[in-house]
Enzyme design. Structure first.
Site, mmCIF file in Angstrom:
data_model
loop_
_atom_site.group_PDB
_atom_site.id
_atom_site.type_symbol
_atom_site.label_atom_id
_atom_site.label_comp_id
_atom_site.label_asym_id
_atom_site.label_seq_id
_atom_site.Cartn_x
_atom_site.Cartn_y
_atom_site.Cartn_z
ATOM 1 N N ARG A 102 12.206 43.373 18.816
ATOM 2 C CA ARG A 102 12.021 41.868 19.273
ATOM 3 C C ARG A 102 11.372 41.972 20.880
ATOM 4 N NH1 ARG A 102 13.791 39.250 24.316
ATOM 5 N NH2 ARG A 102 13.979 36.951 23.934
ATOM 6 N N VAL A 103 10.282 41.018 21.188
ATOM 7 C CA VAL A 103 9.891 41.102 22.587
ATOM 8 C C VAL A 103 9.945 39.776 23.038
ATOM 9 C CG1 VAL A 103 7.599 41.291 23.609
ATOM 10 C CG2 VAL A 103 8.117 42.755 22.062
ATOM 11 N N THR B 46 17.245 39.199 33.920
ATOM 12 C CA THR B 46 16.062 39.272 34.118
ATOM 13 C C THR B 46 15.678 39.211 35.678
ATOM 14 O OG1 THR B 46 14.990 38.753 31.745
ATOM 15 C CG2 THR B 46 13.357 38.676 33.825
ATOM 16 N N ASP C 12 9.737 36.536 26.283
ATOM 17 C CA ASP C 12 8.726 36.034 27.022
ATOM 18 C C ASP C 12 7.706 36.694 28.278
ATOM 19 O OD1 ASP C 12 11.097 35.613 28.388
ATOM 20 O OD2 ASP C 12 10.219 34.222 29.596
ATOM 21 N N GLY D 5 15.027 33.604 31.160
ATOM 22 C CA GLY D 5 15.802 32.367 30.480
ATOM 23 C C GLY D 5 15.672 32.654 28.855
ATOM 24 N N GLY E 38 13.803 33.631 25.997
ATOM 25 C CA GLY E 38 12.563 33.954 25.730
ATOM 26 C C GLY E 38 11.825 33.399 24.861
HETATM 27 N N1 ASP Z 1 13.371 35.975 29.371
HETATM 28 C C1 ASP Z 1 14.177 37.195 28.915
HETATM 29 C C2 ASP Z 1 14.031 37.396 27.300
HETATM 30 O O1 ASP Z 1 13.967 36.610 26.408
HETATM 31 C C3 ASP Z 1 15.526 37.286 29.193
HETATM 32 C C4 ASP Z 1 15.909 36.804 30.380
HETATM 33 O O2 ASP Z 1 15.427 36.122 31.263
HETATM 34 O O3 ASP Z 1 16.971 37.407 30.941
HETATM 35 O O4 ASP Z 1 13.576 38.484 27.283
#
Ligand code: ASP
Length: 340
Positions: A233-234, A205, A236, A257, A259
């Site tokens: 799925r969604v 991300t 954070d 991280g 999510g």
């Molecule tokens: N935080 C993001 C999610 O869970 C994933 C990431 O940080 O790459 O969608």
């Protein structure tokens, strides 16, 4: 008398303008956290990441340096990374279980505490631009799926074919994870459990936080989510307070991280709340959440955060996090691994 009054008025207005622009700008960005180890990285790859992080930081900082606002700066920095296949955002986003790229993004204005987020979109070239349009051009905070795409189109944002987001690297990653998962499922079926797991991941991300010359904070985050995610799925990222948050009274935060853990720990707002209600400074608050609370909870990842004075904290509890900053002195920093 009239002249004297006008002179005083001009002086007063100039003084106010000076006080308002008395802040030194600064910016921090991330390109994801996770199992990022030097032994697994080629020198060429590492150089590519560092160069792209620098390009993103510079794009944001130039706006701040010339008196632009923090919202424009975080969007500019993120768009450089959205357009790069190196990161899990925009082009190069990870694949869902049914082999699509579904993108989430968020932005928040620390001055007004207005926010805009989008989730599960597949055709808007810059998801962070879509989030900003939701914030500025609609009365809503969050839009999802086809509705969000229709809105983005109506706002004149660039629409692309979903294949724009495809990269072979991410597609192969999905196939590998599916294979591992299949083996795990076959094994766990023998033991009577059907719970799929996310294997060890890199979270690619992207995010940016900034303070401008008027002392206004902004935070934004953009992602493809987690490889192999299912059923709409969604994560954070588009949940205000979890992956993204900004408040001029405390700080601006963007997270990366796992999510699900970041949502349940309300990570970004928690950092702001520790500053507000417990009078912690930015570093103490960010470390409390990322290095203690999240670790106890089992949530892998990290954050970038900034306050009005331009202090920056970028703690992470994984082996690495693509990150960088340009501080109030104009000093550039880029880091990938733990010790640097
Ligand atoms: N935080 C993001 C999610 O869970 C994933 C990431 O940080 O790459 O969608």
């Amino acid at each position: 008398m009239k002249r004297y009054f006008l002179l005083m008025l001009t002086l007063w207005v100039s003084l106010i303008a000076f006080a308002q622009t008395g802040h030194k700008p600064a910016i921090a960005i991330h390109g994801g956290a996770g199992t990022i180890l030097k032994e697994n990285m080629s020198a060429t790859m590492e150089a590519e990441y560092r160069a792209k992080l620098e390009e993103a930081l510079t794009a944001g900082y130039e706006i701040l340096e010339t008196g632009g606002n923090s919202l424009d700066a975080v969007v500019a920095a993120i768009q450089v990374m959205e357009e790069s296949p190196l990161f899990n955002a925009g082009k190069g986003a990870v694949f869902t279980n049914n082999e699509k790229n579904e993108l989430d993004a968020a932005i928040m204005d620390g001055k007004t505490r207005l926010a805009g987020t989008v989730a599960g979109i597949t055709t808007v070239k810059s998801p962070v631009a879509a989030a900003r349009a939701v914030m500025e051009k609609s009365p809503h905070v969050m839009m999802i799926g086809q509705g969000a795409e229709q809105f983005a189109k109506e706002q004149g944002l660039e629409i692309v074919d979903p294949s724009y987001f495809y990269t072979k690297k991410r597609y192969d990653q999905l196939q590998k994870i599916k294979e591992t998962e299949k083996q795990q499922l076959d094994h766990s079926n023998e033991q009577g459990s059907l719970l799929p797991q996310f294997p060890d991941q890199k979270f690619g991300t992207v995010g940016a936080v900034a303070v401008d010359q008027e002392g206004n904070l902004a935070a934004a985050t953009s992602t493809g989510g987690m490889t192999n995610k299912r059923y709409g799925r969604v994560g954070d990222v588009p949940i205000i307070g979890a992956g993204t948050y900004a408040d001029n009274n405390t700080c601006a935060v963007s997270a990366t991280g796992h999510g699900e853990y970041f949502i349940r720990s309300v990570v970004a707002y928690d950092i702001s709340a520790l500053m507000k209600y417990k009078n912690m400074n930015l570093k103490e608050a960010a470390e409390e959440v990322v290095l203690k609370k999240l670790v106890d909870f089992g949530g892998d990842g990290g954050v970038i955060s900034i306050d009005r004075a331009g202090n920056i904290a970028m703690p992470f509890n994984t082996s690495g996090m693509y990150r960088g900053s340009i501080d109030t002195q104009g000093k550039l920093y880029i880091g990938i691994y733990k010790e640097e």
